[in-house]
Design a protein around this motif. Structure first.
Motif, PDB file in Angstrom:
ATOM      1  N   GLN A  67     -23.844  21.358  41.737  1.00  0.00           N
ATOM      2  CA  GLN A  67     -24.702  20.548  40.882  1.00  0.00           C
ATOM      3  C   GLN A  67     -24.477  19.058  41.098  1.00  0.00           C
TER       4      GLN A  67
ATOM      5  N   TYR B 197     -27.258  16.464  42.667  1.00  0.00           N
ATOM      6  CA  TYR B 197     -27.885  15.419  41.860  1.00  0.00           C
ATOM      7  C   TYR B 197     -27.434  14.022  42.256  1.00  0.00           C
TER       8      TYR B 197
ATOM      9  N   THR C 150     -27.314  12.456  34.061  1.00  0.00           N
ATOM     10  CA  THR C 150     -26.953  13.437  33.040  1.00  0.00           C
ATOM     11  C   THR C 150     -26.414  14.699  33.695  1.00  0.00           C
ATOM     12  N   ALA C 151     -27.056  15.095  34.800  1.00  0.00           N
ATOM     13  CA  ALA C 151     -26.584  16.275  35.525  1.00  0.00           C
ATOM     14  C   ALA C 151     -25.223  16.011  36.141  1.00  0.00           C
ATOM     15  N   GLU C 152     -25.003  14.787  36.633  1.00  0.00           N
ATOM     16  CA  GLU C 152     -23.722  14.474  37.258  1.00  0.00           C
ATOM     17  C   GLU C 152     -22.580  14.509  36.257  1.00  0.00           C
TER      18      GLU C 152
ATOM     19  N   ASN D  21     -22.294  16.596  33.996  1.00  0.00           N
ATOM     20  CA  ASN D  21     -22.165  17.982  33.537  1.00  0.00           C
ATOM     21  C   ASN D  21     -22.498  18.138  32.070  1.00  0.00           C
TER      22      ASN D  21
ATOM     23  N   THR E 297     -25.177  18.948  28.830  1.00  0.00           N
ATOM     24  CA  THR E 297     -26.377  19.677  28.471  1.00  0.00           C
ATOM     25  C   THR E 297     -27.574  18.737  28.635  1.00  0.00           C
TER      26      THR E 297
ATOM     27  N   PHE F  39     -27.686  20.225  31.517  1.00  0.00           N
ATOM     28  CA  PHE F  39     -27.200  20.609  32.848  1.00  0.00           C
ATOM     29  C   PHE F  39     -25.746  21.058  32.772  1.00  0.00           C
ATOM     30  N   ASP F  40     -25.342  21.743  31.717  1.00  0.00           N
ATOM     31  CA  ASP F  40     -23.920  22.046  31.564  1.00  0.00           C
ATOM     32  C   ASP F  40     -23.556  23.446  32.047  1.00  0.00           C
TER      33      ASP F  40
ATOM     34  N   ARG G 257     -30.590  24.730  27.756  1.00  0.00           N
ATOM     35  CA  ARG G 257     -29.947  24.656  29.063  1.00  0.00           C
ATOM     36  C   ARG G 257     -30.831  25.264  30.153  1.00  0.00           C
TER      37      ARG G 257
ATOM     38  N   LEU H  68     -31.981  24.922  37.926  1.00  0.00           N
ATOM     39  CA  LEU H  68     -31.344  23.618  38.114  1.00  0.00           C
ATOM     40  C   LEU H  68     -31.488  23.161  39.554  1.00  0.00           C
TER      41      LEU H  68
ATOM     42  N   GLU I 225     -33.881  20.085  41.213  1.00  0.00           N
ATOM     43  CA  GLU I 225     -33.371  18.978  42.014  1.00  0.00           C
ATOM     44  C   GLU I 225     -34.024  18.919  43.383  1.00  0.00           C
TER      45      GLU I 225
END
Lengths: 366, 176
Positions: A172, A176, A228-230, A232, A234, A236-237, A328, A334, A338
């Motif tokens: 992830q 991202y 936000t994804a980087e 980790n 929510t 993207f958690d 989520r 996910l 991306e």
């Protein structure tokens, strides 16, 4: 008007001159300054951790019609202090078949990667620990080194859940990272520098989010989602995956090792917000519209570090807002989001931005 | 073109969700958490709360609606209701002596209220039901209107004696 509140750089300069006089040699003075700066960052990081965890819980609570912590101190303001004391006094458990060395090093890498980045952020003119002409590149590089810590933590735990969580986190964050960097690159084309202080200076006549027509706002949104994804967080958690992985890579960690992961997550949120505030929203630069001098003077009354904190705080709030609103994503969703949507969009945005930057088509060119 | 429409739809969905959470974030009066021990005086239970059972009084006469028929005691699966009755000396009709409620056995199922034909029972809003001694859980619900001669007799668990739960007082036994 020219008080220390506005000119932090003059205060820093006076202090460093005084220090050099006292210590004698300039090398020794540099050494003392380095130690002081590291101490200040350490204080900042721990205060940030305490405050952000408290705010996160309060924001979460009120978005869910609850009150959040209310018992420890007025409105629960000492809740996180109590939690920290609990974490410090807890036993540090290492599983029997874990790799003891890497199990210890993992959270340290994570924490150091998050910690180091703070030094490059310009809080106000002159208030910056390290001034580097490739600071933005450096921030991106170091903060992605945190993945190493996560992978080694997952591997060393000798636990299926941890390993799965770490692999998800690595996939992830690396994915991202691309969108985030491409989004920042679109603005770098306009600023022409990677120095964060220089990027802030380039926004004297207006912030890049609206000065770069359309591509600014697109780059901002892409960076917000990707960062936000980087972190980790929510939605993207999946790396933590509380429901299916019982905590993912930090399942087997307790006490201060767990606290390091926890703290580095919140520092990462701060860093990401500070970087997007610096690149897109003008950092410490007050809100300026070229030509409206009286309006600009009013905004100049607010000290630069207040501007920086307000912008960073607003973005932190938005990231928290995301967390407590969105459901989520699944792992495949996910990755599809991306690689099939966000990155093509970021590339297209970059292409348009480069055309605009070369042709000089943006607002308030000086 | 489909991807643009889908993207916009998704974005609008996300934004409406964010609007809702922000609405709750700023509306402090919408908070439903109760700070229980502090707001004990002002705390009211929500209408659908079903606490322990209580007898309904007729507002006009001040008498209980209960006719001591014992349907509630028969309906109770845990045998937690005991109705004691005798005959009224004047009217010669059955009269409620004591309504003994074994709260320790009660599961708050509400079957007694369903069984009652005279609108004499309800589930109250009372929620602070903890006591220091188990014997305090055996309660007489019509304590304020017990016929004079029987006031001092203690309430006791009489489940072992009577399986129906309907019990005539010693004086009335011969007449019923």
């Amino acid at each position: 008007m020219q008080s220390w509140l506005y000119n932090v750089d003059r205060l820093v300069e006076t202090f460093s001159n005084w220090l050099e006089l006292r210590v004698g040699s300039s090398i020794a003075a540099e050494f003392v300054k380095a130690i002081l700066a590291a101490g200040l960052i350490a204080v900042l990081v721990s205060v940030l951790g305490l405050v952000l965890v408290y705010l996160e819980r309060k924001v979460a609570a009120h978005m869910q019609q609850r009150l959040g912590p209310m018992r420890v101190g007025p409105h629960g303001i000492f809740q996180t202090v109590a939690d920290t004391i609990k974490l410090i006094s807890k036993e540090d458990i290492i599983p029997a078949h874990a790799d003891r060395v890497i199990h210890t090093v993992g959270p340290l890498i994570c924490f150091v990667a998050a910690f180091m980045v703070i030094g490059f952020i310009p809080f106000a003119p002159g208030l910056q620990v390290v001034s580097l002409n490739v600071a933005l590149l450096f921030i991106l590089g170091i903060s992605s080194a945190g993945v190493l810590g996560i992978i080694s933590a997952g591997w060393a735990s000798n636990n299926k859940w941890s390993m799965l969580g770490a692999m998800r986190a690595a996939a992830q964050i690396i994915s991202y990272e691309l969108s985030a960097t491409l989004a920042l690159l679109a603005i770098i084309l306009f600023t022409g520098t990677l120095d964060l202080q220089g990027i802030v200076e380039s926004q004297r006549t207006g912030w890049w989010i609206w000065r770069a027509p359309v591509v600014g706002i697109f780059a901002f949104l892409i960076y917000l989602i990707a960062s936000t994804a980087e972190c980790n967080r929510t939605p993207f958690d999946i790396a933590e995956g509380e429901s299916e992985l019982t905590g993912g890579f930090h399942t087997e960690f307790s006490a201060m090792k767990f606290a390091m992961f926890f703290l580095s997550e919140f520092i990462n949120v701060f860093t990401v917000s500070a970087v997007s505030a610096t690149v897109f929203l003008g950092g410490w630069m007050p809100f300026h519209v070229d030509g409206l001098d009286s309006l600009n003077k009013v905004f100049d009354l607010v000290p630069p570090w207040v501007w920086f904190s307000a912008k960073t705080g607003a973005i932190i709030f938005i990231i928290m807002w995301f967390r407590w609103t969105f459901p989520r994503l699944r792992v495949d969703q996910l990755m599809r989001f991306e690689w099939k949507f966000l990155m093509p969009l970021a590339l297209a945005n970059l292409a348009v931005a480069s055309v605009l930057a070369v042709s000089g088509f943006y607002f308030f060119r000086s | 073109m489909n991807i643009f429409r889908k993207s916009i739809d998704a974005l609008m969905g996300l934004l409406s969700g964010m609007a809702l959470t922000f609405y709750y974030f700023i509306r402090l009066d919408k908070v439903i958490t109760q700070q229980y021990p502090e707001n004990r005086d002002s705390l009211t239970m929500f209408p659908r709360y079903k606490g322990k059972i209580s007898l309904i009084k007729n507002e006009a006469t001040g008498l209980y609606n209960c006719t001591a028929c014992g349907l509630c005691a028969r309906a109770c699966p845990n045998n937690s209701i005991t109705v004691e009755r005798d005959k009224d000396p004047q009217t010669k009709k059955p009269r409620l002596v004591r309504f003994i409620y074994n709260f320790d056995r009660c599961t708050l199922c509400g079957l007694c209220i369903e069984a009652c034909k005279f609108n004499a029972l309800k589930m109250s809003q009372e929620f602070e039901t903890a006591v220091y001694d188990k014997s305090e859980l055996v309660q007489i619900l019509n304590k304020d209107r017990i016929p004079n001669s029987l006031v001092n007799e203690p309430a006791q668990d009489s489940s072992g004696v009577l399986t129906t739960g309907v019990k005539s007082t010693p004086q009335a036994k011969g007449e019923l």
